[in-house]
Scaffold this active site. Structure first.
Site, short mmCIF file in Angstrom:
data_model
loop_
_atom_site.label_atom_id
_atom_site.label_comp_id
_atom_site.label_asym_id
_atom_site.label_seq_id
_atom_site.Cartn_x
_atom_site.Cartn_y
_atom_site.Cartn_z
CE1 TYR A 108 8.20 -12.75 -4.28
CE2 TYR A 108 7.87 -14.35 -6.10
CZ TYR A 108 7.63 -12.98 -5.66
OH TYR A 108 7.40 -12.13 -6.37
CB THR A 125 8.66 1.64 3.50
OG1 THR A 125 8.20 0.50 2.83
CG2 THR A 125 7.95 1.90 4.92
NE ARG A 134 18.44 -28.62 -19.32
CZ ARG A 134 18.52 -29.36 -20.78
NH1 ARG A 134 18.85 -28.23 -21.74
NH2 ARG A 134 18.35 -30.49 -21.00
N GLY A 182 11.54 -0.87 2.82
CA GLY A 182 12.34 -0.53 1.54
C GLY A 182 12.42 0.85 1.29
CG ASN A 183 14.98 2.48 -2.12
OD1 ASN A 183 15.76 2.98 -1.59
ND2 ASN A 183 15.31 1.18 -2.44
CB ILE A 190 16.30 -9.58 0.06
CG1 ILE A 190 15.41 -9.58 -0.80
CG2 ILE A 190 15.59 -10.46 1.32
CD1 ILE A 190 15.27 -10.80 -1.73
CG ASP A 191 15.83 -6.15 -3.85
OD1 ASP A 191 16.04 -7.52 -3.81
OD2 ASP A 191 14.79 -5.66 -4.58
CG MET A 224 14.28 -11.97 -6.01
SD MET A 224 13.19 -11.98 -4.71
CE MET A 224 11.60 -12.48 -5.21
CD GLU A 270 -2.75 1.73 0.27
OE1 GLU A 270 -3.27 0.77 0.01
OE2 GLU A 270 -2.76 2.81 -0.09
O1 F6P Z 1 11.68 -7.23 -1.91
C1 F6P Z 1 12.38 -6.85 -3.05
C2 F6P Z 1 12.18 -7.59 -4.05
O2 F6P Z 1 12.44 -9.19 -3.55
C3 F6P Z 1 12.65 -7.73 -5.45
O3 F6P Z 1 13.83 -8.14 -5.63
C4 F6P Z 1 11.96 -8.14 -6.32
O4 F6P Z 1 11.67 -7.57 -7.60
C5 F6P Z 1 10.05 -7.84 -5.42
O5 F6P Z 1 10.54 -7.75 -4.33
C6 F6P Z 1 9.10 -8.54 -5.79
O6 F6P Z 1 8.34 -8.76 -4.79
P1 F6P Z 1 6.75 -8.87 -4.70
O7 F6P Z 1 6.27 -9.88 -5.82
O8 F6P Z 1 6.31 -9.13 -3.48
O9 F6P Z 1 6.16 -7.57 -5.26
#
Ligand code: F6P
Length: 338
Positions: free
Chosen positions: A262, A111, A256, A108-109, A132-133, A175, A73
């Protein structure tokens, strides 16, 4: 004082350690009252709260996810002709109704930007960076990153044996929507042969040359670690699918792909992430007790500190070409596709 805590945006390992760090310090050391707001800013709009007493904060240190839940949100997102534009006012009203003295926003950013906008509305806000990014500007590292890098490194280790057995190229997509931190750190830790990240771009011919040169040196297999945010010529396919196709097509070597997804965000936090969350959470309560609002706590070197949310809002921390792991990787013969 009465403080509220919420977690917003994608979850990551270490959020619960942080909630515990804030909550236990606030209650035990500063004698504050603590409540949790559920599901990020969505919970603020519906006044979905929970009391965070000592019992609620026990037994959560090692848990992944977030006991408060989260959402993406964004209350300040403008939607034309919509009542959504009232969301900031609703949040202000609920903040006052709940008689909060401060709102702690773990995120994160996106927020941190929302936290800044709320502080401009007059709310007392403290931001705590997480993802995590690892791409939040103003902090050396975010909790969640260390755990994710460990998971990704283990996956690369596991790909090695099967790559060698079949003499294949293994492409693994990790990710990092904007930033290649997870790919760089796990790629280097896992001994990837080629590392492709959004910040550096890539030339597929250089990727293929690196793979073919390895074959000539008696190494008929390769590991290619790529970030999900890598821009390719085919926007419809995942980068892993596109890169795998191009490698097999142009080198003739069986290739491959693996998209780790996730798995990188789930599960128990590493010891490093638990302690980082605990330290940042504890420091947040010091700022609250001193009335220093509108700031994001951060770690710089080994020092826990803080900076104005205004400086953080809207910025990203990206890998630079002169990062020592990139420079060192190149010196060791790892290809970055450039
Ligand atoms: O939390 C960051 C992250 O893991 C990104 O690397 C990724 O693109 C994104 O979340 C995807 O998260 P969601 O599908 O929950 O929006």
């Amino acid at each position: 004082m009465k403080i509220g805590i919420l977690s917003s945006g994608g979850d990551c390992p270490g959020i619960n350690a942080t909630i515990r760090g804030v909550g236990k310090t606030a209650i035990t050391h500063f004698g504050m009252q603590v409540i949790g707001i559920k599901s990020g800013f969505s919970g603020f709009l519906t006044k979905d709260t929970v009391s965070l007493d000592d019992e609620a904060l026990s037994g959560i240190l090692n848990l992944g996810g977030t006991i408060l839940g989260t959402s993406r949100e964004k209350p300040f997102k403008k939607i034309l002709n919509s009542e959504a534009d009232d969301k900031p006012r609703i949040i202000l009203d609920v903040y006052n109704e709940l008689r909060l003295d401060c709102l702690v926003c773990i995120g994160g950013n996106g927020t941190q930007k929302t936290a800044y906008q709320l502080s401009e509305l007059g709310l007392n806000v403290i931001g705590i960076p997480k993802t995590i990014d690892n791409d939040v500007w103003g902090t050396d590292v975010t909790f969640g990153f260390d755990t994710a890098v460990d998971i990704a490194t283990e996956a690369i280790d596991r790909l090695h044996s099967t790559a060698i057995a079949h003499k294949r190229v293994m492409v693994i997509e990790l990710m990092g929507h904007h930033a290649g931190w997870i790919t760089l750190y796990s790629g280097m830790a896992g001994g990837a042969d080629i590392i492709l990240i959004p910040e550096l771009g890539f030339d597929i011919r250089k990727v293929n040359n690196a793979i073919l040169e390895r074959v000539q040196r008696g190494k008929p297999y390769s590991i290619v670690a790529i970030a999900e945010g890598l821009e390719t010529n085919d926007k419809k396919q995942r980068p892993a699918t596109y890169i795998s196709y191009m490698i097999e097509e142009m080198t003739g070597i069986e290739t491959r792909e693996t998209v780790l997804g996730y798995v990188q965000r789930g599960g128990s936090p590493s010891a490093f992430d638990r302690n980082l969350g605990t330290r940042l959470g504890g420091y947040a309560t010091e700022l609250i007790a001193k009335g220093q609002f509108g700031r994001m706590v951060s770690i710089q070197g080994d020092k826990v500190t803080s900076l104005p949310l205004k400086e953080v809002a809207g910025k990203l921390k990206l890998v630079t070409p002169n990062h020592d792991l990139v420079v060192q990787g190149k010196r060791m013969g790892i290809s970055f596709g450039i």
